[in-house]
Design a protein around this motif. Structure first.
Motif, PDB file in Angstrom:
ATOM      1  N   ASP A  67       0.830  -1.217   0.000  1.00  0.00           N
ATOM      2  CA  ASP A  67       0.000   0.000   0.000  1.00  0.00           C
ATOM      3  C   ASP A  67       0.860   1.260   0.000  1.00  0.00           C
ATOM      4  OD1 ASP A  67       0.885  -0.554   2.590  1.00  0.00           O
ATOM      5  OD2 ASP A  67      -1.031  -0.148   3.573  1.00  0.00           O
ATOM      6  N   VAL A  68       1.946   1.243   0.764  1.00  0.00           N
ATOM      7  CA  VAL A  68       2.870   2.384   0.780  1.00  0.00           C
ATOM      8  C   VAL A  68       3.563   2.505  -0.568  1.00  0.00           C
ATOM      9  CG1 VAL A  68       4.979   3.341   1.813  1.00  0.00           C
ATOM     10  CG2 VAL A  68       3.243   2.270   3.279  1.00  0.00           C
ATOM     11  N   PHE A  69       3.996   1.368  -1.124  1.00  0.00           N
ATOM     12  CA  PHE A  69       4.673   1.371  -2.419  1.00  0.00           C
ATOM     13  C   PHE A  69       3.774   1.987  -3.496  1.00  0.00           C
ATOM     14  CE2 PHE A  69       5.644  -0.718  -6.491  1.00  0.00           C
ATOM     15  CZ  PHE A  69       6.969  -0.335  -6.639  1.00  0.00           C
ATOM     16  N   ASP A  70       2.505   1.583  -3.523  1.00  0.00           N
ATOM     17  CA  ASP A  70       1.577   2.087  -4.537  1.00  0.00           C
ATOM     18  C   ASP A  70       1.415   3.609  -4.429  1.00  0.00           C
ATOM     19  OD1 ASP A  70       1.119  -0.455  -5.501  1.00  0.00           O
ATOM     20  OD2 ASP A  70      -0.732  -0.750  -4.370  1.00  0.00           O
ATOM     21  N   ASN A  71       1.170   4.094  -3.224  1.00  0.00           N
ATOM     22  CA  ASN A  71       0.884   5.516  -3.049  1.00  0.00           C
ATOM     23  C   ASN A  71       2.132   6.386  -3.165  1.00  0.00           C
ATOM     24  OD1 ASN A  71      -2.103   6.161  -2.242  1.00  0.00           O
ATOM     25  ND2 ASN A  71      -1.621   4.179  -1.321  1.00  0.00           N
ATOM     26  N   ALA A  72       3.226   5.970  -2.528  1.00  0.00           N
ATOM     27  CA  ALA A  72       4.473   6.744  -2.604  1.00  0.00           C
ATOM     28  C   ALA A  72       5.015   6.732  -4.036  1.00  0.00           C
ATOM     29  CB  ALA A  72       5.505   6.178  -1.629  1.00  0.00           C
ATOM     30  N   GLY A  73       4.877   5.584  -4.711  1.00  0.00           N
ATOM     31  CA  GLY A  73       5.305   5.509  -6.117  1.00  0.00           C
ATOM     32  C   GLY A  73       4.531   6.486  -6.979  1.00  0.00           C
ATOM     33  N   GLN A  74       3.223   6.594  -6.703  1.00  0.00           N
ATOM     34  CA  GLN A  74       2.406   7.525  -7.479  1.00  0.00           C
ATOM     35  C   GLN A  74       2.766   8.986  -7.189  1.00  0.00           C
ATOM     36  OE1 GLN A  74       1.338   6.258 -10.105  1.00  0.00           O
ATOM     37  NE2 GLN A  74      -0.874   6.462  -9.959  1.00  0.00           N
ATOM     38  N   VAL A  75       3.214   9.285  -5.977  1.00  0.00           N
ATOM     39  CA  VAL A  75       3.684  10.647  -5.683  1.00  0.00           C
ATOM     40  C   VAL A  75       4.906  10.950  -6.551  1.00  0.00           C
ATOM     41  CG1 VAL A  75       4.681  12.177  -3.940  1.00  0.00           C
ATOM     42  CG2 VAL A  75       2.810  10.629  -3.310  1.00  0.00           C
ATOM     43  N   TRP A  76       5.866  10.034  -6.536  1.00  0.00           N
ATOM     44  CA  TRP A  76       7.102  10.246  -7.323  1.00  0.00           C
ATOM     45  C   TRP A  76       6.780  10.361  -8.807  1.00  0.00           C
ATOM     46  CZ3 TRP A  76      10.312   8.850 -11.197  1.00  0.00           C
ATOM     47  CH2 TRP A  76      11.669   9.248 -11.109  1.00  0.00           C
ATOM     48  N   ASN A  77       5.930   9.441  -9.314  1.00  0.00           N
ATOM     49  CA  ASN A  77       5.620   9.430 -10.745  1.00  0.00           C
ATOM     50  C   ASN A  77       4.952  10.729 -11.193  1.00  0.00           C
ATOM     51  OD1 ASN A  77       6.606   6.845 -10.873  1.00  0.00           O
ATOM     52  ND2 ASN A  77       4.595   5.851 -10.820  1.00  0.00           N
ATOM     53  N   HIS A  78       4.037  11.242 -10.384  1.00  0.00           N
ATOM     54  CA  HIS A  78       3.352  12.484 -10.776  1.00  0.00           C
ATOM     55  C   HIS A  78       4.292  13.680 -10.686  1.00  0.00           C
ATOM     56  CE1 HIS A  78      -0.295   9.982 -10.488  1.00  0.00           C
ATOM     57  NE2 HIS A  78      -0.768  10.816 -11.392  1.00  0.00           N
ATOM     58  N   ASP A  79       5.144  13.729  -9.655  1.00  0.00           N
ATOM     59  CA  ASP A  79       6.174  14.792  -9.606  1.00  0.00           C
ATOM     60  C   ASP A  79       6.952  14.809 -10.919  1.00  0.00           C
ATOM     61  OD1 ASP A  79       5.522  15.373  -6.977  1.00  0.00           O
ATOM     62  OD2 ASP A  79       7.403  14.639  -6.115  1.00  0.00           O
ATOM     63  N   PHE A  80       7.312  13.608 -11.387  1.00  0.00           N
ATOM     64  CA  PHE A  80       8.127  13.472 -12.601  1.00  0.00           C
ATOM     65  C   PHE A  80       7.315  13.799 -13.856  1.00  0.00           C
ATOM     66  CE2 PHE A  80      10.911  11.376 -15.680  1.00  0.00           C
ATOM     67  CZ  PHE A  80      12.164  11.694 -15.186  1.00  0.00           C
ATOM     68  N   PHE A  81       6.043  13.434 -13.835  1.00  0.00           N
ATOM     69  CA  PHE A  81       5.159  13.663 -14.986  1.00  0.00           C
ATOM     70  C   PHE A  81       4.948  15.158 -15.225  1.00  0.00           C
ATOM     71  CE2 PHE A  81       0.505  13.468 -16.498  1.00  0.00           C
ATOM     72  CZ  PHE A  81       0.853  13.292 -17.829  1.00  0.00           C
ATOM     73  N   TRP A  82       4.696  15.933 -14.157  1.00  0.00           N
ATOM     74  CA  TRP A  82       4.476  17.384 -14.365  1.00  0.00           C
ATOM     75  C   TRP A  82       5.709  18.013 -14.993  1.00  0.00           C
ATOM     76  CZ3 TRP A  82      -0.157  16.414 -14.110  1.00  0.00           C
ATOM     77  CH2 TRP A  82      -0.843  15.949 -12.991  1.00  0.00           C
ATOM     78  N   GLN A  83       6.861  17.534 -14.579  1.00  0.00           N
ATOM     79  CA  GLN A  83       8.100  18.099 -15.138  1.00  0.00           C
ATOM     80  C   GLN A  83       8.380  17.598 -16.555  1.00  0.00           C
ATOM     81  OE1 GLN A  83      11.380  18.379 -11.946  1.00  0.00           O
ATOM     82  NE2 GLN A  83       9.999  16.828 -11.153  1.00  0.00           N
ATOM     83  N   SER A  84       7.729  16.500 -16.928  1.00  0.00           N
ATOM     84  CA  SER A  84       7.921  15.931 -18.263  1.00  0.00           C
ATOM     85  C   SER A  84       7.114  16.659 -19.328  1.00  0.00           C
ATOM     86  CB  SER A  84       7.515  14.448 -18.270  1.00  0.00           C
ATOM     87  OG  SER A  84       8.407  13.682 -17.483  1.00  0.00           O
ATOM     88  N   MET A  85       6.335  17.672 -18.900  1.00  0.00           N
ATOM     89  CA  MET A  85       5.513  18.419 -19.865  1.00  0.00           C
ATOM     90  C   MET A  85       5.853  19.898 -19.842  1.00  0.00           C
ATOM     91  SD  MET A  85       1.796  16.570 -19.502  1.00  0.00           S
ATOM     92  CE  MET A  85       1.632  16.732 -17.730  1.00  0.00           C
ATOM     93  N   LYS A  86       5.584  20.512 -20.983  1.00  0.00           N
ATOM     94  CA  LYS A  86       5.776  21.946 -21.136  1.00  0.00           C
ATOM     95  C   LYS A  86       4.550  22.450 -21.888  1.00  0.00           C
ATOM     96  CE  LYS A  86       9.398  24.998 -22.863  1.00  0.00           C
ATOM     97  NZ  LYS A  86      10.228  25.568 -21.837  1.00  0.00           N
ATOM     98  N   PRO A  87       4.043  23.647 -21.555  1.00  0.00           N
ATOM     99  CA  PRO A  87       2.813  24.113 -22.199  1.00  0.00           C
ATOM    100  C   PRO A  87       2.851  23.983 -23.724  1.00  0.00           C
ATOM    101  CG  PRO A  87       3.377  25.578 -20.421  1.00  0.00           C
ATOM    102  CD  PRO A  87       4.496  24.568 -20.506  1.00  0.00           C
ATOM    103  N   ALA A  88       1.727  23.505 -24.284  1.00  0.00           N
ATOM    104  CA  ALA A  88       1.607  23.310 -25.730  1.00  0.00           C
ATOM    105  C   ALA A  88       1.928  24.608 -26.461  1.00  0.00           C
ATOM    106  CB  ALA A  88       0.193  22.851 -26.065  1.00  0.00           C
ATOM    107  N   GLY A  89       2.656  24.483 -27.536  1.00  0.00           N
ATOM    108  CA  GLY A  89       2.974  25.652 -28.345  1.00  0.00           C
ATOM    109  C   GLY A  89       4.224  26.370 -27.890  1.00  0.00           C
ATOM    110  N   HIS A  90       4.753  26.015 -26.728  1.00  0.00           N
ATOM    111  CA  HIS A  90       5.968  26.668 -26.262  1.00  0.00           C
ATOM    112  C   HIS A  90       7.214  25.980 -26.814  1.00  0.00           C
ATOM    113  CE1 HIS A  90       3.238  28.846 -23.768  1.00  0.00           C
ATOM    114  NE2 HIS A  90       4.186  29.492 -23.137  1.00  0.00           N
ATOM    115  N   GLY A  91       7.003  24.847 -27.490  1.00  0.00           N
ATOM    116  CA  GLY A  91       8.057  24.198 -28.258  1.00  0.00           C
ATOM    117  C   GLY A  91       9.377  24.010 -27.538  1.00  0.00           C
ATOM    118  N   ALA A  92       9.400  23.087 -26.587  1.00  0.00           N
ATOM    119  CA  ALA A  92      10.683  22.767 -25.949  1.00  0.00           C
ATOM    120  C   ALA A  92      11.657  22.300 -27.023  1.00  0.00           C
ATOM    121  CB  ALA A  92      10.487  21.671 -24.905  1.00  0.00           C
TER     122      ALA A  92
END
Ligand SMILES: [Fe+2]
Length: 218
Positions: A67-92
């Protein structure tokens, strides 16, 4: 480690539209991601002080607390996911220098890497994540199931896209492929991936025999 806090989004909620609308992002960040943070803090409680990092907690929970693995893993994954995106049209800026060369060497071309990631993401059964990773010194695509972060499998994440229905259902219904195409065409933050690649390679050039280790997002 102090109780976990919800990482703020690096952009306004409407900045990823139309691939991901403000409504989706508000729920995804403010309800789903926030829920994983809250649940992890509740489950671990005062024992959080025993861990130096979220990664250490996840590695430990992988052996002992699903249960800890599932939830803590999802915290890490979402932290990483937000950083994996840049607003559309801003052309990284796309991969360049040694990173671009590594993609060509290991995958043939960026197009082939993205086609592989898209195919893996589309056919992945159920919830999970599709990653661009370093695997044994090579760039490749991979998926993990449910809340499993790629670093737990010895992979070094460069970029990730969420395959859970909560990431795309309001905007694309069952068309996961359309979401993935939008992610790779308009949102993928290659500048972030480039920094990750360079951080991964830097210790190697200084100490070629050194063991590759997981690192926190950023
Ligand atoms: Fe998610």
């Amino acid at each position: 480690m102090q109780p976990l806090t919800l990482m703020p989004l690096p952009y306004p909620e409407g900045a990823l539209a139309p691939v991901t609308t403000a409504q989706t992002l508000a729920l995804h960040h403010g309800a789903h991601h926030a829920g994983y943070v809250k649940k992890t803090n509740e489950l671990v409680g005062a024992d959080l002080a025993k861990y130096e990092s979220l990664e250490q907690l996840i590695e430990h929970a992988a052996q002992s607390r699903e249960d800890v693995f599932d939830n803590a893993g999802q915290v890490w994954n979402h932290d990483f996911f937000w950083q994996s995106m840049k607003p559309a049209g801003h052309g990284a800026r796309g991969p360049h220098g040694a990173f671009a060369e590594a993609i060509e060497r290991d995958c043939g071309s960026l197009e082939k890497l993205l086609a592989d990631a898209l195919a893996r993401g589309e056919k992945h059964f159920g919830s999970g994540w599709v990653w661009i990773v370093m695997n044994g010194g090579k760039v490749s695509a991979a998926t993990t199931a449910n809340g499993r972060p790629a670093f737990v499998d010895g992979l070094y994440p460069l970029l990730v896209c969420d395959l859970w229905e909560h990431a795309y259902y309001l905007d694309h219904q069952n068309r996961r492929r359309a979401f993935l195409e939008g992610f790779f065409a308009q949102l993928a933050n290659w500048e972030f991936a480039q920094r990750r690649y360079e951080a991964h390679e830097a210790p190697r050039s200084r100490a070629p025999r050194g063991r590759s280790v997981s690192r926190r997002p950023g």
